[in-house]
Write a protein that holds these residues in place. Structure first.
Motif: not given
Lengths: 669, 222
Positions: A650, A653-654, A656
């Motif tokens: 997570a 992803l944050l 990016s």
């Protein structure tokens, strides 16, 4: 269809090498087929390359554009005299090494023979393409293929931890060098986007950017050639590789770096500043002195030769520096003399150093031993290898009448004119460098006496050496070919120079050939016969006559009174083979005199030791001064970066997502 | 003439709004099965909107796109995911890192940002679908947000696929779709990606006895 041009033949030769390599994959386990069929075929192709390049010398350049490459970015190739000299070196040296390899590679040495053959022939083909490349793209592709194939060859015996380490170190430094070369090419295009060499020649760089390109090239090619302080891979990789590979790397691959340096500094960069030469001269001197000192104290025969290669590359770069200095002051005749010394030493070193590396291969096969301390007296068991190694040793020590003498003599001759430089500091400092070159040559002699004496002379230090056998027929032929090259380069210097003079002419606009043609082929007098001349044949005949006369006199006068005892026992009957002068003992004075140059770890036994032992380990200062601090720095910096790596998807992803959001907001029209 | 165009434009906007609404619904949905169904509906809405664009502009290759979307995103992928869920027997509620209302609020913020960012681009565009670009961008961001906030592997994959829906919508709305080759390539990529991820689900569960990707923190290189 018109007749085949030399460049086409060379291109076909490169393809032939690739095809031979691929043919090995048909039966990768069949040692007999690969060793006895493919490697001799490779040698034939090498002979073709050598002869075509030799025949080409003196012709005007030829170019070709290949269809392969990226869209709109085809490979440009060009064959000119500089390329031809080095292609000749590659071709003729590879003949000897390939023939030798036919007898050398046997079952059960790490990689399958077919894979080995593929890597070997890709290595050859990529070196030829490096020489032929006429744009940065083709050059880098060939250069990297060369680095990669040689890396795979070095790690042939990848089961050993230290060999994998050596290979990794080599690959790492090869990449650092490649980046520097790429940047250098980038600077030379000066933003025009034209990556052909012709485009680079047309650029007129400001002195600052030209210097940047030159220094980057020096670093990049220096990493491949083994200039101090980026030499550390060389003494690791050469002993790790199988002997024919060491020979190929030391004899030929290092020369491709010299080729690149010559190509960039004389051909691609139009301008020349005198301090470029001083930089090359200084780096070369340090390298030569460093290399020769470390080679004298090595106890592993291949490491000794590897350091000796560093020394020779140092001398070549000293020659390049001197050429640059003379060239910058428009003293073209002297620049031509120094350049001839450079090219000649490249040829000479390719011959004798591959010869010596191959000899260590034969010794290794015969005795399973590479430590000098456990060898000795092998001349009785391996006369062929010993006598051929003697030729290499004499050349490497820079003694007449073999090849090494000619080039070192030429180099020193050009140094003798350096007091005439129109610069108040240079004309005093450069002659001092000549003294250092002389010291290097003398120490090289010392190292070679150690190499030959400890391995082949005296008595056998280990009982197992009694079972040593001489090299096989293939190996003998390969070694003899290289010894023949060394001899020819030694006794026919004028003939050789008048051929390779075309390259000097191409780079500097003048050459030595006219002067040499006034004299006979037997005589070498680069400036004038009154000043200095060298007649190798007369020298050879005189030495041979003196030796024969001496032998005859001894036989005649001392007839019947000659007494034979064991060698090197000083006449004492109670001394065994272990009491002979050892490798460590032989180089002990050098260790003492040049104490500051080494990092010594010595253990001396004391009277109270229950298990007394003696050990001395010589390490490279540069590891502790440069590489380990650098490694620690990289490790610390990457330690900071690991904070970012939390392991949660997570969060990744944050990262990016926030980047995307930030970019969208920043890049809003 | 202009009336039909405006009517089709309205239809397109309607479908785009539906897609956005479905994206929000997915963000709020706690159940895996329902989430996959919502994804299928979104694919259907995307297909219909593409079809409307195709009819109104006469771009024949968009029919192919629409068909592909229907086949792949409304039928095949949901079916694969359904099967996966049944095979893996994961019918639990979706856990999220941040609670749902907060996520919705963040999502609204993102939609505002998307409209703000896309506004100047839509001004430049001459297509009838230009109004939907902002929605497409918002869908991409919402899907991204869903990937970030969910802890289980399957909702993450659904988020990934929904993001592709948003990109597809953006492509149709900005330039009437990408060249056919590119579209086919992307479709294949998505399919292969879904299959590979399906394999990964089994591997993850094998390793950790759970599909909770928080366990994968342990894989970090120390």
């Amino acid at each position: 269809m018109s007749t085949l041009l030399p460049i086409d033949i060379l291109l076909i030769a490169a393809c032939a090498w690739l095809a031979i390599g691929l043919a090995g994959l048909v039966a990768p386990g069949n040692t007999r087929f690969i060793a006895k069929t493919l490697f001799p075929l490779g040698a034939l192709v090498g002979m073709l390359v050598g002869l075509v390049a030799l025949g080409f010398l003196g012709e005007s350049p030829e170019t070709a554009v290949l269809v392969v490459g990226l869209p709109d970015l085809p490979f440009h190739l060009r064959l000119d005299n500089l390329t031809a000299v080095f292609a000749m070196l590659l071709g003729f040296t590879s003949v000897g090494i390939s023939i030798y390899a036919a007898g050398y590679f046997r079952q059960g040495q790490g990689s399958a023979p077919g894979v080995l053959g593929l890597e070997y022939h890709v290595f050859l083909a990529s070196m030829l393409l490096v020489l032929l490349a006429d744009d940065a793209y083709a050059f880098m592709v060939a250069w990297e293929s060369m680095a990669l194939s040689s890396f795979l060859l070095v790690t042939t015996d990848h089961r050993h931890e230290e060999i994998r380490r050596a290979g990794f170190l080599y690959l790492l430094i090869a990449h650092v060098g490649a980046i520097a070369i790429l940047l250098s090419f980038g600077v030379m295009t000066s933003g025009s986007g034209d990556y052909t060499f012709a485009g680079m020649r047309a650029q007129h760089l400001s002195p600052f950017w030209a210097s940047a390109a030159y220094l980057l090239a020096l670093v990049g090619f220096g990493a491949k050639a083994g200039l101090v302080p980026i030499h550390v891979w060389l003494p690791e990789a050469h002993p790790a590789a199988p002997s024919p590979v060491s020979a190929m790397m030391s004899g030929v691959m290092l020369k491709t770096a010299i080729y690149g340096l010559l190509r960039v500094s004389f051909d691609l960069l139009g301008s020349d500043l005198w301090w470029w030469g001083v930089v090359a001269l200084a780096v070369g001197l340090v390298t030569a002195l460093f290399g020769v000192l470390y080679s004298t104290v090595q106890n592993d025969m291949k490491r000794l030769l590897a350091y000796s290669s560093i020394e020779n590359i140092g001398l070549i770069v000293v020659g390049i520096g001197l050429t640059l200095i003379f060239h910058a002051y428009r003293m073209e005749a002297l620049a031509a003399l120094a350049m001839t010394a450079v090219l000649y030493h490249c040829l000479a070193h390719a011959g004798f150093k591959s010869l010596l590396f191959l000899c260590t291969g034969s010794v290794l096969h015969a005795t399973k031993e590479r430590s000098l301390g456990k060898l000795g007296g092998l001349i009785h068991r391996m006369p062929w290898v010993a006598w051929l190694a003697l030729a290499g040793v004499i050349a490497s020590a820079g003694l007449p009448p073999l090849s090494g003498f000619v080039s070192e003599w030429l180099l020193l001759q050009s140094f003798l004119f350096s007091p005439g430089l129109p610069h108040p500091w240079l004309n005093m400092v450069v002659p001092v460098a000549a003294a250092l070159v002389a010291l290097v040559a003398a120490l090289a002699g010392f190292a070679m006496v150690k190499f030959f004496g400890i391995i082949f002379l005296g008595q056998m230090r280990e009982p197992a050496l009694k079972d040593a056998h001489d090299a096989g027929t293939w190996e003998k032929v390969g070694l003899s070919w290289l010894a023949l090259l060394t001899l020819l380069l030694g006794i026919l210097p004028s003939t050789v120079i008048s051929r390779i003079d075309a390259a000097t002419h191409q780079l500097l606009g003048v050459g030595l050939a006219d002067k040499l043609n006034e004299q006979g082929w037997w005589m070498l007098a680069p400036i004038s016969p009154e000043r200095a001349s060298y007649e190798p044949l007369i020298f050879l005949v005189t030495i041979a006559a003196t030796l024969l006369l001496g032998r005859w006199l001894v036989r005649r006068l001392y007839h019947g009174r000659v007494r034979r005892t064991a060698a090197w026992d000083c006449g004492y009957w109670f001394q065994g083979p272990r009491a002979q002068d050892t490798a460590e003992g032989f180089s002990q004075p050098i260790r003492r005199i040049f104490d500051v140059m080494f990092r010594l770890e010595m253990h001396l036994p004391t009277a109270r030791d229950s298990k007394p032992y003696y050990s001395v380990k010589v390490e490279d200062h540069f590891w502790y001064w440069l590489y380990l601090p650098l490694a620690r720095l990289v490790s610390a910096v990457s330690g900071l970066v690991t904070a970012v790596q939390g392991g949660r998807i997570a969060v990744y992803l944050l990262y990016s997502f926030l980047t995307l959001l930030g970019l969208l907001l920043v890049a809003r029209p | 003439m202009s009336a039909t165009i405006s009517f089709s434009a309205q239809l397109i906007n309607l479908f785009a709004a539906l897609i956005l609404l479905l994206a929000f619904a997915m963000l709020a949905q706690r159940r895996v099965m329902q989430l996959i169904n919502l994804f299928a509906y979104q694919g259907l809405a995307l297909c219909l909107s593409t079809l409307v664009v195709a009819v109104s502009t006469g771009q024949t290759h968009l029919y192919w796109s629409a068909g592909l979307t229907l086949l792949l995103k409304a039928l095949l992928l949901p079916w694969i995911l359904h099967r996966l869920v049944r095979r893996l027997q994961v019918k639990w509620d979706v856990e999220s890192l941040i609670n749902i209302p907060t996520t919705m609020l963040v999502g609204i913020g993102l939609v505002i940002v998307a409209f703000n960012v896309a506004h100047p681009i839509s001004e430049l565009s001459s297509t009838i679908t230009r109004g939907t670009l902002a929605i497409a961008l918002a869908v991409v961001m919402l899907a991204f947000l869903m990937m970030i906030t969910r802890t289980k592997a399957i909702p993450q994959v659904v988020g990934f696929l929904a993001m592709e829906n948003g990109l597809f919508l953006a492509a149709t709305s900005a330039t009437y779709g990408m060249p056919m080759v590119v579209e086919l390539g992307i479709a294949l990529d998505v399919l292969v990606g879904a299959i590979i991820l399906g394999v990964f689900f089994f591997q993850i569960r094998e390793q950790f006895d759970s599909l909770d990707i928080r366990h994968m923190e342990r894989l970090k290189d120390n």
